[in-house]
Design a protein around this motif. Structure first.
Motif, PDB file in Angstrom:
ATOM      1  N   ALA A  25       0.832  -1.204   0.000  1.00 17.63           N
ATOM      2  CA  ALA A  25       0.000   0.000   0.000  1.00 17.63           C
ATOM      3  C   ALA A  25       0.872   1.262   0.000  1.00 17.63           C
ATOM      4  CB  ALA A  25      -0.923   0.001   1.219  1.00 17.63           C
ATOM      5  N   ARG A  26       1.961   1.225   0.752  1.00 11.49           N
ATOM      6  CA  ARG A  26       2.863   2.382   0.766  1.00 11.49           C
ATOM      7  C   ARG A  26       3.519   2.575  -0.602  1.00 11.49           C
ATOM      8  NH1 ARG A  26       7.001   4.462   5.388  1.00 11.49           N
ATOM      9  NH2 ARG A  26       7.946   6.135   4.159  1.00 11.49           N
ATOM     10  N   GLN A  27       3.980   1.468  -1.211  1.00 12.28           N
ATOM     11  CA  GLN A  27       4.593   1.570  -2.531  1.00 12.28           C
ATOM     12  C   GLN A  27       3.624   2.177  -3.533  1.00 12.28           C
ATOM     13  OE1 GLN A  27       7.963   0.630  -2.949  1.00 12.28           O
ATOM     14  NE2 GLN A  27       7.697   0.527  -0.738  1.00 12.28           N
ATOM     15  N   TRP A  28       2.413   1.695  -3.524  1.00  5.13           N
ATOM     16  CA  TRP A  28       1.430   2.196  -4.478  1.00  5.13           C
ATOM     17  C   TRP A  28       1.064   3.651  -4.203  1.00  5.13           C
ATOM     18  CZ3 TRP A  28      -2.578  -2.369  -5.201  1.00  5.13           C
ATOM     19  CH2 TRP A  28      -1.939  -3.406  -5.888  1.00  5.13           C
ATOM     20  N   ALA A  29       0.903   3.995  -2.935  1.00  5.88           N
ATOM     21  CA  ALA A  29       0.564   5.383  -2.594  1.00  5.88           C
ATOM     22  C   ALA A  29       1.663   6.335  -3.071  1.00  5.88           C
ATOM     23  CB  ALA A  29       0.352   5.510  -1.092  1.00  5.88           C
ATOM     24  N   GLU A  30       2.915   5.905  -2.920  1.00  7.21           N
ATOM     25  CA  GLU A  30       4.033   6.745  -3.358  1.00  7.21           C
ATOM     26  C   GLU A  30       4.076   6.885  -4.874  1.00  7.21           C
ATOM     27  OE1 GLU A  30       7.404   4.890  -1.545  1.00  7.21           O
ATOM     28  OE2 GLU A  30       7.089   5.882   0.397  1.00  7.21           O
ATOM     29  N   GLN A  31       3.458   5.936  -5.573  1.00  6.11           N
ATOM     30  CA  GLN A  31       3.377   5.998  -7.035  1.00  6.11           C
ATOM     31  C   GLN A  31       2.131   6.738  -7.512  1.00  6.11           C
ATOM     32  OE1 GLN A  31       3.617   1.881  -8.298  1.00  6.11           O
ATOM     33  NE2 GLN A  31       5.489   1.550  -7.109  1.00  6.11           N
ATOM     34  N   GLY A  32       1.368   7.266  -6.564  1.00  7.83           N
ATOM     35  CA  GLY A  32       0.193   8.046  -6.911  1.00  7.83           C
ATOM     36  C   GLY A  32      -1.107   7.270  -6.972  1.00  7.83           C
ATOM     37  N   VAL A  33      -1.077   6.007  -6.543  1.00  8.16           N
ATOM     38  CA  VAL A  33      -2.296   5.197  -6.533  1.00  8.16           C
ATOM     39  C   VAL A  33      -3.140   5.568  -5.321  1.00  8.16           C
ATOM     40  CG1 VAL A  33      -3.228   2.853  -6.411  1.00  8.16           C
ATOM     41  CG2 VAL A  33      -1.139   3.312  -7.724  1.00  8.16           C
ATOM     42  N   ASP A  34      -4.430   5.727  -5.535  1.00 11.82           N
ATOM     43  CA  ASP A  34      -5.373   6.018  -4.458  1.00 11.82           C
ATOM     44  C   ASP A  34      -5.750   4.700  -3.801  1.00 11.82           C
ATOM     45  OD1 ASP A  34      -7.139   7.452  -2.853  1.00 11.82           O
ATOM     46  OD2 ASP A  34      -8.771   7.282  -4.297  1.00 11.82           O
ATOM     47  N   VAL A  35      -5.046   4.319  -2.738  1.00 11.77           N
ATOM     48  CA  VAL A  35      -5.158   2.977  -2.186  1.00 11.77           C
ATOM     49  C   VAL A  35      -5.498   3.008  -0.700  1.00 11.77           C
ATOM     50  CG1 VAL A  35      -2.662   2.884  -1.734  1.00 11.77           C
ATOM     51  CG2 VAL A  35      -3.961   0.744  -1.941  1.00 11.77           C
ATOM     52  N   ILE A  36      -6.244   2.016  -0.271  1.00 13.04           N
ATOM     53  CA  ILE A  36      -6.520   1.815   1.147  1.00 13.04           C
ATOM     54  C   ILE A  36      -6.504   0.304   1.409  1.00 13.04           C
ATOM     55  CG2 ILE A  36      -9.051   1.613   0.987  1.00 13.04           C
ATOM     56  CD1 ILE A  36      -9.160   3.349   3.589  1.00 13.04           C
ATOM     57  N   THR A  37      -6.322  -0.069   2.658  1.00 15.71           N
ATOM     58  CA  THR A  37      -6.336  -1.481   3.029  1.00 15.71           C
ATOM     59  C   THR A  37      -7.543  -1.774   3.918  1.00 15.71           C
ATOM     60  OG1 THR A  37      -5.011  -1.184   5.046  1.00 15.71           O
ATOM     61  CG2 THR A  37      -3.817  -1.544   2.986  1.00 15.71           C
ATOM     62  N   GLN A  38      -7.954  -3.025   3.890  1.00 17.71           N
ATOM     63  CA  GLN A  38      -9.044  -3.491   4.746  1.00 17.71           C
ATOM     64  C   GLN A  38      -8.670  -4.853   5.308  1.00 17.71           C
ATOM     65  OE1 GLN A  38     -12.717  -4.898   2.867  1.00 17.71           O
ATOM     66  NE2 GLN A  38     -13.939  -3.868   4.425  1.00 17.71           N
ATOM     67  N   LYS A  39      -9.065  -5.109   6.541  1.00 18.22           N
ATOM     68  CA  LYS A  39      -8.913  -6.433   7.140  1.00 18.22           C
ATOM     69  C   LYS A  39     -10.258  -7.116   7.058  1.00 18.22           C
ATOM     70  CE  LYS A  39      -6.745  -9.680   9.495  1.00 18.22           C
ATOM     71  NZ  LYS A  39      -5.553 -10.397   8.996  1.00 18.22           N
ATOM     72  N   ALA A 100     -19.149  -7.309   3.201  1.00 18.61           N
ATOM     73  CA  ALA A 100     -19.254  -7.002   1.773  1.00 18.61           C
ATOM     74  C   ALA A 100     -19.646  -5.546   1.548  1.00 18.61           C
ATOM     75  CB  ALA A 100     -20.270  -7.929   1.109  1.00 18.61           C
ATOM     76  N   GLN A 101     -20.556  -5.037   2.361  1.00 18.48           N
ATOM     77  CA  GLN A 101     -20.967  -3.637   2.234  1.00 18.48           C
ATOM     78  C   GLN A 101     -19.818  -2.688   2.556  1.00 18.48           C
ATOM     79  OE1 GLN A 101     -24.401  -3.457   4.803  1.00 18.48           O
ATOM     80  NE2 GLN A 101     -25.542  -4.920   3.533  1.00 18.48           N
ATOM     81  N   ALA A 102     -19.002  -3.071   3.550  1.00 20.40           N
ATOM     82  CA  ALA A 102     -17.852  -2.236   3.907  1.00 20.40           C
ATOM     83  C   ALA A 102     -16.846  -2.189   2.751  1.00 20.40           C
ATOM     84  CB  ALA A 102     -17.193  -2.770   5.175  1.00 20.40           C
ATOM     85  N   THR A 103     -16.585  -3.336   2.150  1.00 17.63           N
ATOM     86  CA  THR A 103     -15.669  -3.369   1.007  1.00 17.63           C
ATOM     87  C   THR A 103     -16.217  -2.543  -0.149  1.00 17.63           C
ATOM     88  OG1 THR A 103     -14.972  -5.609   1.650  1.00 17.63           O
ATOM     89  CG2 THR A 103     -14.392  -4.864  -0.559  1.00 17.63           C
ATOM     90  N   ALA A 104     -17.515  -2.631  -0.387  1.00 13.65           N
ATOM     91  CA  ALA A 104     -18.140  -1.866  -1.473  1.00 13.65           C
ATOM     92  C   ALA A 104     -17.992  -0.362  -1.231  1.00 13.65           C
ATOM     93  CB  ALA A 104     -19.613  -2.244  -1.598  1.00 13.65           C
ATOM     94  N   LEU A 106     -15.571   1.106   0.375  1.00 11.24           N
ATOM     95  CA  LEU A 106     -14.173   1.460   0.103  1.00 11.24           C
ATOM     96  C   LEU A 106     -13.917   1.542  -1.400  1.00 11.24           C
ATOM     97  CD1 LEU A 106     -12.309  -0.706   2.783  1.00 11.24           C
ATOM     98  CD2 LEU A 106     -12.832   1.734   2.877  1.00 11.24           C
ATOM     99  N   CYS A 107     -14.536   0.638  -2.155  1.00  6.36           N
ATOM    100  CA  CYS A 107     -14.376   0.660  -3.609  1.00  6.36           C
ATOM    101  C   CYS A 107     -14.973   1.914  -4.229  1.00  6.36           C
ATOM    102  CB  CYS A 107     -15.012  -0.582  -4.227  1.00  6.36           C
ATOM    103  SG  CYS A 107     -14.091  -2.101  -3.939  1.00  6.36           S
ATOM    104  N   GLU A 108     -15.974   2.478  -3.580  1.00  9.15           N
ATOM    105  CA  GLU A 108     -16.584   3.722  -4.073  1.00  9.15           C
ATOM    106  C   GLU A 108     -15.683   4.925  -3.830  1.00  9.15           C
ATOM    107  OE1 GLU A 108     -20.247   3.973  -2.007  1.00  9.15           O
ATOM    108  OE2 GLU A 108     -21.253   2.417  -3.208  1.00  9.15           O
ATOM    109  N   ARG A 109     -14.817   4.823  -2.814  1.00  7.70           N
ATOM    110  CA  ARG A 109     -14.018   5.974  -2.394  1.00  7.70           C
ATOM    111  C   ARG A 109     -12.561   5.909  -2.834  1.00  7.70           C
ATOM    112  NH1 ARG A 109     -16.136   5.844   3.930  1.00  7.70           N
ATOM    113  NH2 ARG A 109     -18.375   5.804   3.447  1.00  7.70           N
ATOM    114  N   PHE A 110     -12.055   4.704  -3.159  1.00  6.84           N
ATOM    115  CA  PHE A 110     -10.645   4.528  -3.476  1.00  6.84           C
ATOM    116  C   PHE A 110     -10.486   3.745  -4.779  1.00  6.84           C
ATOM    117  CE2 PHE A 110     -10.886   5.221   1.030  1.00  6.84           C
ATOM    118  CZ  PHE A 110      -9.784   6.023   1.314  1.00  6.84           C
TER     119      PHE A 110
END
Length: 216
Positions: A25-39, A100-104, A106-110
């Motif tokens: 996630a850090r690598q991608w964020a530094e490359q300009g990717v709009d990324v978040i993680t979920q457990k 599933a709703q929580a993941t959805a 996040l997909c709407e925002r990132f």
């Protein structure tokens, strides 16, 4: 916006999924990717996901609003066991719809969502549903975490066979060197064997060499 989900799993428990998820996630964020993680599900903790907190430490960022409202950690159980057992011991139901709703959301925002699983691919989420089948139902590609510990060749190839049997795409393999065997001969040979196997059978898959991070 509809973000891409990549599911992060491993060849076994304690193989380094959390470190790899935070690092990527850090690598991608530094490359300009709009990324978040979920457990997907967190056991062995109360109040907040220890794994999400470690993701943020590795990413070098503070908490997201989605961490504070629980979207990135939609299912927490206190007992440190597989989700189906932790839920049973607490006399609770693991609500897959809430996850599933929580993941959805996040997909709407990132643009990209790295969803870290609990344990390996065959860990039961409920009495009837394995993690790998939850992933297959959603069509998520998988990032498989492995290392140079003794036995990793066998566990890695079995995991790859399980993914192929269910038609799950392999996004890539992450080599967690932090978990390498103390025997450098075993660790080096394991990495070479697994990487050659992945290149031969999964030519489109990514290969990530994850460095030893200072987590002190």
């Amino acid at each position: 916006m509809s973000g891409q989900v990549i599911f992060v799993s491993g060849i076994d428990t304690e193989i380094g999924k959390t470190v790899v998820t935070g690092w990527l996630a850090r690598q991608w964020a530094e490359q300009g990717v709009d990324v978040i993680t979920q457990k997907l599900v967190q056991t062995g903790c109360v109040g907040a996901s220890d794994d999400i907190l470690l993701h943020r430490r590795i990413m070098g960022c503070g908490l997201f609003e989605e961490d504070r409202d629980g979207t990135t950690m939609p299912a927490l159980f206190a007992y440190p066991a597989s989700p189906h057992l932790s839920a049973r011991l607490e006399q609770r139901t693991l609500d897959l719809d809430v996850i599933a709703q929580a993941t959805a959301r996040l997909c709407e925002r990132f643009g990209s969502v790295l969803v870290e699983g609990a344990g390996g691919l065959m860990v039961p989420l409920t009495e009837q549903l394995l993690t790998i089948d939850y992933v297959a139902e959603r069509g998520w590609p998988v990032l498989l975490v492995t290392s140079g510990r003794l036995g990793s060749i066998n566990h890695t190839l079995l995991s790859l066979e399980a993914l192929a049997a269910r038609g799950i795409a392999l996004h890539g393999v992450a080599w967690n060197s932090r978990d390498d065997s103390n025997d450098d001969v075993i660790a080096t040979d394991s990495r070479d064997f697994i990487r050659t196997h992945v290149r031969r059978h999964y030519p489109d898959a990514q290969w990530y060499d994850v460095p030893r991070l200072d987590l002190a």
